[in-house]
Structure formats: structure tokens, C-alpha cells
Design a protein around this motif. Structure first.
Motif, mmCIF file in Angstrom:
data_model
loop_
_atom_site.group_PDB
_atom_site.id
_atom_site.type_symbol
_atom_site.label_atom_id
_atom_site.label_comp_id
_atom_site.label_asym_id
_atom_site.label_seq_id
_atom_site.Cartn_x
_atom_site.Cartn_y
_atom_site.Cartn_z
ATOM 1 N N SER A 137 0.840 -1.194 0.000
ATOM 2 C CA SER A 137 0.000 0.000 0.000
ATOM 3 C C SER A 137 0.879 1.249 0.000
ATOM 4 N N GLU A 190 -2.572 8.641 -1.300
ATOM 5 C CA GLU A 190 -3.201 8.294 -2.572
ATOM 6 C C GLU A 190 -2.805 9.266 -3.677
ATOM 7 N N SER A 191 -2.272 10.434 -3.273
ATOM 8 C CA SER A 191 -1.829 11.420 -4.254
ATOM 9 C C SER A 191 -0.585 12.130 -3.733
ATOM 10 N N LEU A 244 -1.762 5.777 -8.146
ATOM 11 C CA LEU A 244 -1.294 6.986 -7.476
ATOM 12 C C LEU A 244 -1.686 8.168 -8.356
#
Length: 161
Positions: free
Chosen positions: A46, A50-51, A155
């Protein structure tokens, strides 16, 4: 069709499947085989974020596998980031433990193209499965990665501030 186009298509297909909740699998062992005999797969990984923006950092990590992959004491994880243009913008190896656990920090280059990117992580210089489903790392000589879907996590690279 170029190899870059094929790789981008596979990465996008896997990322789409991950985003929609579809299962993405590689190979598995024969029914009834013990995990150590059946191509024990690397643990899922993981991202801490996320960005990220160009020049920003994030951590890629995985807990130990539930099976016994036996990667060895000098094992490494191979990490790659492809930006939205399909360009490989990060490629590095980082330490990984015998059970597949790792944590590595990535820094995106300031030239990273904004948009949907993919991060992949797989054991460096090891094949974790083959078409027969058996663990073929035991021999170690001449091994290369074959016929497994490359694990990817999406991503988002945001525009530079």
C-alpha cells in the motif's frame, strides 16, 4: 504495438481492476498444495498517500506474507512508478525481509506528469510463481519473472503547486 504501450495497457488494466474492486491475481499453486510449495505470492502493498505532487514523497509498504515465501536475508523489493505519460519516473530497490515485509520512501521527480500513475512493487531478481504453480526460487540460478500479473497500486500525481 510497442512494449511501452503493452506495459501501459497492463498497468492501466490492473489499476482499473484495483479501483473497481475486481480481483487481480497472478498464479497460484495446485489445489491442496502447501503454501511453501505453491508459489507463495508476495504480500499486498500500500501507499501512505493516494496522491502526491511532483517533488513530493510517499512511503510504499507491505506487512509480512501469511505464507512462507523464504526470500532470504538479503532480499530486496523492486519499486517502479510510471506517470500518466507511461514514463518510468522512479525505479529503485529497497530492503525486504524474509517474509516479504518492507517499507520504502519514494520521492517523485519534479518532472513527473500530473494525472493517474501506477506504483509497482515485486521481489527483486526473484520469480515468485510460474505456470506450474510451484515455488521455483529454491534453485535461484537463472530465474526470471514469468507469466504473473505485475502488482500495481494507483497513485494520482497532482499538478505542481
Amino acid at each position: 504495438m510497442t512494449m511501452r504501450t503493452v506495459n501501459k495497457m497492463w498497468s492501466l488494466a490492473a489499476a482499473t481492476a484495483l479501483l473497481t474492486g475486481a480481483a487481480v491475481t497472478g498464479c497460484s499453486g495446485p489445489p491442496g498444495a502447501a503454501p511453501s510449495d505453491s508459489g507463495c505470492m508476495p504480500p499486498p502493498f500500500s501507499l501512505s498517500e493516494e496522491s502526491a505532487s511532483p517533488g513530493g514523497s510517499l512511503t510504499v509498504q507491505a506487512a509480512d506474507a501469511d505464507c512462507n515465501p523464504r526470500y532470504g536475508e538479503d532480499a530486496q523489493i523492486h519499486l517502479e512508478v510510471l506517470d500518466s505519460s507511461g514514463a518510468k519516473i522512479v525505479e529503485l530497490q529497497a530492503p525486504m525481509n524474509d517474509a516479504g515485509g518492507f517499507s520504502a520512501k519514494l520521492t517523485l521527480p519534479k518532472t513527473a506528469a500530473p494525472g493517474q500513475a501506477t506504483v509497482s512493487a515485486y521481489p527483486y531478481n526473484l520469480d515468485w510463481c510460474d505456470d506450474t504453480g510451484r515455488n521455483n526460487r529454491v534453485a535461484r540460478a537463472g530465474i526470471e519473472r514469468v507469466s504473473c500479473v505485475q502488482p500495481v497500486v494507483p497513485l494520482t500525481i497532482t499538478a505542481a503547486p
